[in-house]
Design a protein around this motif. Structure first.
Motif, PDB file in Angstrom:
ATOM      1  N   ILE A  59       1.130  -1.450  -0.122  1.00 41.88           N
ATOM      2  CA  ILE A  59      -0.344   0.125   0.024  1.00 41.88           C
ATOM      3  C   ILE A  59       0.866   1.396   0.017  1.00 41.88           C
ATOM      4  O   ILE A  59       1.026   2.271  -0.876  1.00 41.88           O
ATOM      5  CB  ILE A  59      -1.162  -0.303   0.970  1.00 41.88           C
ATOM      6  CG1 ILE A  59      -1.857  -1.316   2.001  1.00 41.88           C
ATOM      7  CG2 ILE A  59      -2.064   1.490   1.058  1.00 41.88           C
ATOM      8  CD1 ILE A  59      -2.306  -0.926   2.575  1.00 41.88           C
ATOM      9  N   ASP A  60       1.989   1.466   0.477  1.00 47.00           N
ATOM     10  CA  ASP A  60       2.987   2.392   1.100  1.00 47.00           C
ATOM     11  C   ASP A  60       3.338   2.565  -0.497  1.00 47.00           C
ATOM     12  O   ASP A  60       3.322   3.766  -1.244  1.00 47.00           O
ATOM     13  CB  ASP A  60       3.851   1.948   1.887  1.00 47.00           C
ATOM     14  CG  ASP A  60       4.778   3.689   2.194  1.00 47.00           C
ATOM     15  OD1 ASP A  60       4.601   4.331   1.776  1.00 47.00           O
ATOM     16  OD2 ASP A  60       5.765   2.963   2.954  1.00 47.00           O
ATOM     17  N   THR A  61       3.991   1.276  -1.275  1.00 48.13           N
ATOM     18  CA  THR A  61       4.802   2.094  -2.488  1.00 48.13           C
ATOM     19  C   THR A  61       3.236   2.287  -3.557  1.00 48.13           C
ATOM     20  O   THR A  61       4.031   3.452  -4.219  1.00 48.13           O
ATOM     21  CB  THR A  61       4.928   0.993  -3.195  1.00 48.13           C
ATOM     22  OG1 THR A  61       6.113  -0.296  -2.029  1.00 48.13           O
ATOM     23  CG2 THR A  61       5.569   0.446  -4.424  1.00 48.13           C
ATOM     24  N   GLU A  62       2.387   1.813  -4.106  1.00 50.79           N
ATOM     25  CA  GLU A  62       0.886   2.126  -4.035  1.00 50.79           C
ATOM     26  C   GLU A  62       0.618   3.734  -4.081  1.00 50.79           C
ATOM     27  O   GLU A  62       0.071   4.509  -5.316  1.00 50.79           O
ATOM     28  CB  GLU A  62       0.251   1.402  -4.142  1.00 50.79           C
ATOM     29  CG  GLU A  62       0.329  -0.235  -5.024  1.00 50.79           C
ATOM     30  CD  GLU A  62      -0.727  -0.781  -5.227  1.00 50.79           C
ATOM     31  OE1 GLU A  62      -1.936  -0.309  -4.913  1.00 50.79           O
ATOM     32  OE2 GLU A  62      -0.979  -2.109  -5.404  1.00 50.79           O
ATOM     33  N   VAL A  63       0.597   4.467  -2.707  1.00 55.59           N
ATOM     34  CA  VAL A  63       0.231   5.747  -2.787  1.00 55.59           C
ATOM     35  C   VAL A  63       1.089   7.217  -1.991  1.00 55.59           C
ATOM     36  O   VAL A  63      -0.019   8.088  -1.867  1.00 55.59           O
ATOM     37  CB  VAL A  63      -1.366   5.134  -1.630  1.00 55.59           C
ATOM     38  CG1 VAL A  63      -1.764   4.435  -1.496  1.00 55.59           C
ATOM     39  CG2 VAL A  63       0.073   5.001  -0.448  1.00 55.59           C
ATOM     40  N   THR A  64       2.080   6.198  -1.881  1.00 51.13           N
ATOM     41  CA  THR A  64       2.894   7.945  -1.442  1.00 51.13           C
ATOM     42  C   THR A  64       3.163   8.498  -3.355  1.00 51.13           C
ATOM     43  O   THR A  64       3.539   8.617  -3.395  1.00 51.13           O
ATOM     44  CB  THR A  64       4.496   7.087  -1.661  1.00 51.13           C
ATOM     45  OG1 THR A  64       3.564   6.430   0.744  1.00 51.13           O
ATOM     46  CG2 THR A  64       4.687   7.830  -0.978  1.00 51.13           C
ATOM     47  N   GLY A  65       3.023   9.913  -2.532  1.00 49.32           N
ATOM     48  CA  GLY A  65       3.232  10.565  -3.486  1.00 49.32           C
ATOM     49  C   GLY A  65       1.657  10.873  -4.192  1.00 49.32           C
ATOM     50  O   GLY A  65       2.348  11.676  -5.484  1.00 49.32           O
ATOM     51  N   LYS A 460     -15.387  10.897  -1.208  1.00 47.23           N
ATOM     52  CA  LYS A 460     -14.689  11.884  -1.591  1.00 47.23           C
ATOM     53  C   LYS A 460     -13.556  12.425  -0.850  1.00 47.23           C
ATOM     54  O   LYS A 460     -12.823  13.382  -2.118  1.00 47.23           O
ATOM     55  CB  LYS A 460     -15.941  12.630  -2.374  1.00 47.23           C
ATOM     56  CG  LYS A 460     -17.391  11.859  -3.012  1.00 47.23           C
ATOM     57  CD  LYS A 460     -17.919  12.755  -3.288  1.00 47.23           C
ATOM     58  CE  LYS A 460     -19.092  12.093  -4.464  1.00 47.23           C
ATOM     59  NZ  LYS A 460     -20.351  13.021  -4.926  1.00 47.23           N
ATOM     60  N   THR A 461     -13.621  12.534   0.562  1.00 49.05           N
ATOM     61  CA  THR A 461     -12.445  12.689   0.737  1.00 49.05           C
ATOM     62  C   THR A 461     -11.143  12.575   0.493  1.00 49.05           C
ATOM     63  O   THR A 461     -10.592  11.655  -0.282  1.00 49.05           O
ATOM     64  CB  THR A 461     -11.533  13.455   2.369  1.00 49.05           C
ATOM     65  OG1 THR A 461     -13.397  13.016   2.825  1.00 49.05           O
ATOM     66  CG2 THR A 461     -11.059  13.561   2.516  1.00 49.05           C
ATOM     67  N   GLN A 462     -10.435  13.686   0.034  1.00 48.96           N
ATOM     68  CA  GLN A 462      -9.530  13.521  -1.298  1.00 48.96           C
ATOM     69  C   GLN A 462      -7.916  13.185   0.182  1.00 48.96           C
ATOM     70  O   GLN A 462      -7.924  14.041   0.922  1.00 48.96           O
ATOM     71  CB  GLN A 462      -8.579  14.411  -1.887  1.00 48.96           C
ATOM     72  CG  GLN A 462      -9.520  14.334  -3.125  1.00 48.96           C
ATOM     73  CD  GLN A 462     -10.282  12.896  -4.027  1.00 48.96           C
ATOM     74  OE1 GLN A 462      -9.380  12.732  -4.006  1.00 48.96           O
ATOM     75  NE2 GLN A 462     -10.947  12.955  -3.550  1.00 48.96           N
ATOM     76  N   ILE A 463      -6.581  13.306  -0.077  1.00 51.31           N
ATOM     77  CA  ILE A 463      -5.990  11.870   0.768  1.00 51.31           C
ATOM     78  C   ILE A 463      -3.864  12.125  -0.028  1.00 51.31           C
ATOM     79  O   ILE A 463      -4.256  11.177  -1.315  1.00 51.31           O
ATOM     80  CB  ILE A 463      -6.094  10.748   1.580  1.00 51.31           C
ATOM     81  CG1 ILE A 463      -7.229  11.226   2.081  1.00 51.31           C
ATOM     82  CG2 ILE A 463      -4.545  10.638   2.679  1.00 51.31           C
ATOM     83  CD1 ILE A 463      -7.726   9.427   2.641  1.00 51.31           C
ATOM     84  N   LYS A 464      -3.126  12.900   0.475  1.00 45.38           N
ATOM     85  CA  LYS A 464      -2.622  12.582   0.075  1.00 45.38           C
ATOM     86  C   LYS A 464      -1.644  12.408   0.817  1.00 45.38           C
ATOM     87  O   LYS A 464      -1.031  13.217   2.006  1.00 45.38           O
ATOM     88  CB  LYS A 464      -1.719  14.522  -0.723  1.00 45.38           C
ATOM     89  CG  LYS A 464      -0.279  14.477  -1.302  1.00 45.38           C
ATOM     90  CD  LYS A 464      -0.314  15.200  -2.416  1.00 45.38           C
ATOM     91  CE  LYS A 464       0.723  14.955  -3.525  1.00 45.38           C
ATOM     92  NZ  LYS A 464       1.125  16.409  -4.653  1.00 45.38           N
ATOM     93  N   PHE A 465      -0.630  11.410   0.585  1.00 47.31           N
ATOM     94  CA  PHE A 465       0.885  10.942   1.328  1.00 47.31           C
ATOM     95  C   PHE A 465       1.763  11.314   0.448  1.00 47.31           C
ATOM     96  O   PHE A 465       2.429  11.409  -0.704  1.00 47.31           O
ATOM     97  CB  PHE A 465       1.228   8.596   1.482  1.00 47.31           C
ATOM     98  CG  PHE A 465      -0.445   8.278   1.394  1.00 47.31           C
ATOM     99  CD1 PHE A 465      -0.795   8.199   3.121  1.00 47.31           C
ATOM    100  CD2 PHE A 465      -1.660   8.524   0.881  1.00 47.31           C
ATOM    101  CE1 PHE A 465      -2.320   7.920   3.040  1.00 47.31           C
ATOM    102  CE2 PHE A 465      -2.872   7.997   0.989  1.00 47.31           C
ATOM    103  CZ  PHE A 465      -2.925   7.682   2.099  1.00 47.31           C
ATOM    104  N   LEU A 466       2.548  12.018   1.563  1.00 47.77           N
ATOM    105  CA  LEU A 466       3.760  12.897   1.455  1.00 47.77           C
ATOM    106  C   LEU A 466       4.940  11.622   1.789  1.00 47.77           C
ATOM    107  O   LEU A 466       4.915  11.807   3.311  1.00 47.77           O
ATOM    108  CB  LEU A 466       4.163  14.024   1.569  1.00 47.77           C
ATOM    109  CG  LEU A 466       3.007  15.135   0.982  1.00 47.77           C
ATOM    110  CD1 LEU A 466       2.491  16.581   1.545  1.00 47.77           C
ATOM    111  CD2 LEU A 466       3.819  14.889  -0.544  1.00 47.77           C
TER     112      LEU A 466
END
Length: 526
Positions: A59-65, A460-466
């Motif tokens: 999951i970390d690989t798919e969503v980060t950034g 629908k809340t958006q989340i950005k993983f940085l």
């Protein structure tokens, strides 16, 4: 019709039996009430993660950034039809070494039949917990040789707010509780009958226990000490049968031990805590077995109730040792002592906070509840009918059960509770974020808070993983509100020093924080 009248008359003449039946019915009701109401906390999200077939690393690989919605994160919590119960057993050591696969394999079968909603997943635990009720009665009867004491123990266990809480959790603790009761009753039965069949059954319960939860080995240690002391350390037929049964059950666990590479404690458990707060939390957890409301620490009435329960528990243990036979109080003390000593000594010698995990102390709590059941049963049996002593203990018993019922009723209506630990703040955070028209949550990926929070966020809340290297980029985009979730000190300092954003804290909970980022350009434009 005459039979019904006779039964009704019999129940009226036996108010204690009527009370026990009523409590058992209430306990079943509370176990299935509002199963999807409380926060689906981080440990439970790991359960769903197992069923989905994903790992935290994937999951970390798919969503980060990337920017993803709360709805997108839910795919990592949905059942993977390509992953069977056998696959879960094969992959369990790589996913979570501390939790054997029996519960998760059973749960995979359950959700395959009934679906993977929160209510459905927790229903599996609630159904499993019902098996504990006859097991509790069987253990009480084998230990006390009294139907009254056995019934009281079953009722005390059934209506305990602690056990009701964990009967509604998507983890293996309800199953482990069933097996502790079953295995302990099977041991007493085998010691009394000393037949091959009874020892084979006990060996089977060992296998179930070890494949349910790793700490069951401490229950087996208590059983071993019990047999050794009860048989006066003699190598007779009973002790030999016990050794063979326990060895056979333990050998069946070797495949799991060989497949697991890391038995280290979770990181949270090794974080040091001062001894006084540690003991305070441990004491509070014990009180919650009998009385559990969302109390205000400034309310002296709560502490008076806690003190009364502490006196009752202390006197019950003393009474059991002073009045019961060796075979009775020995099992009670060993169930309490082996698990309790192992966990507490680790914290004292190695440092850490394992003792705040109430779920680890389930064998201890069962031992304490056995002593309380023995106290009430013995006092009601031996006190002279209508005497002041008997009326006093009847009153205490009614008040005692009243506190249990009140606790279950209050807890059943709550959105979060103490056993949800880190994620108790989720409803409050979600309420703030969900008010935004186009909100964006900025976070480093941490499955503890993000996956759990996704259950109560607007889909629908958006989340950005940085990652830390991404903090300098413009993240405002086309969003009405920017939120920073649980930032580390370094992250927060970088945003506070940023020329682009003004930072203000909008929520400070017990475990989590939410900050709002306001672009300084927008502020100047006003």
């Amino acid at each position: 019709m005459n039979l019904a009248r006779e039964q009704f008359y019999y129940m009226r003449q036996n108010p204690l039996r009527l009370l026990i039946i009523l409590l058992l019915i209430l306990s079943i009701f509370f176990r299935f009430t509002n199963l999807d109401r409380k926060v689906y906390w981080m440990d439970e999200t790991f359960t769903s993660l197992w069923l989905s077939g994903y790992s935290v690393t994937e999951i970390d690989t798919e969503v980060t950034g990337h920017i993803v919605s709360a709805e997108d994160l839910q795919k990592y919590q949905r059942l993977n039809p390509n992953r069977s119960a056998i696959d879960i057993i094969k992959n369990a050591p790589q996913l979570d070494a501390l939790h054997p696969p029996l519960y998760y394999a059973l749960l995979r079968l359950w959700v395959g039949w009934f679906g993977d909603s929160v209510a459905t997943i927790r229903t599996a635990s609630a159904v499993i917990s019902l098996l504990a009720l006859p097991c509790a009665y069987w253990l009480g009867f084998n230990l006390f040789n009294s139907s009254r004491a056995a019934g009281l123990f079953a009722a005390i266990f059934a209506i305990s707010p602690f056990h009701v809480l964990y009967a509604q959790e998507a983890r293996e603790y309800a199953l482990w509780t069933v097996i502790i009761l079953l295995s302990s009753a099977a041991l007493l039965q085998a010691l009394r009958c000393n037949t091959k069949l009874s020892w084979i059954f006990y060996s089977f319960t060992i296998i179930l226990g070890l494949y349910s939860y790793l700490l069951h080995c401490l229950v087996l240690l208590a059983h071993g000490l019990y047999v050794a002391i009860a048989e006066k350390f003699r190598l007779n037929k009973k002790s030999i049968s016990y050794l063979i049964s326990s060895l056979a059950g333990s050998l069946a666990f070797i495949p799991w031990l060989l497949s697991v590479r890391d038995f280290s404690s979770p990181l949270w458990a090794t974080v040091k805590i001062e001894i006084v707060p540690l003991l305070k939390i441990a004491f509070l957890n014990l009180m919650r077995v009998f009385f559990d409301v969302d109390f205000n620490e400034s309310n002296p009435l709560i502490y008076l109730i806690f003190l009364a329960i502490a006196i009752l528990v202390g006197y019950a243990l003393y009474f059991s040792i002073a009045r019961a036979s060796l075979r009775v109080w020995l099992l009670i003390l060993l169930l309490i002592g082996t698990t309790g000593a192992f966990i507490v000594l680790q914290d004292l010698l190695l440092g850490g906070r394992r003792s705040i995990g109430a779920r680890y102390f389930i064998p201890c709590y069962l031992g304490i509840q056995l002593s309380v059941a023995y106290l009430f049963a013995r006092q009601l049996d031996t006190a002279k009918a209508g005497s002041l002593q008997q009326r006093f203990f009847k009153l205490i018993l009614v008040l005692f059960f009243g506190l249990n019922v009140l606790s279950c009723a209050v807890s059943s209506q709550a959105q979060s509770w103490w056993n949800k630990y880190y994620n108790q703040d989720n409803p409050a955070i979600a309420e703030i974020v969900n008010q935004a028209d186009r909100g964006l949550i900025i976070a480093s990926f941490n499955s503890r808070d993000i996956l759990s929070l996704s259950y109560v966020l607007d889909p629908k809340t958006q989340i950005k993983f940085l990652s830390p290297t991404d903090l300098s980029q413009d993240i405002s985009g086309n969003f009405s509100d920017l939120f920073l979730l649980n930032p580390s000190k370094d992250w927060l300092q970088k945003f506070q020093q940023s020329k682009n954003y003004k930072v203000e804290r909008v929520y400070a909970g017990k475990y989590q924080e939410l900050w709002r980022l306001k672009p300084k350009s927008a502020i100047r434009d006003r």
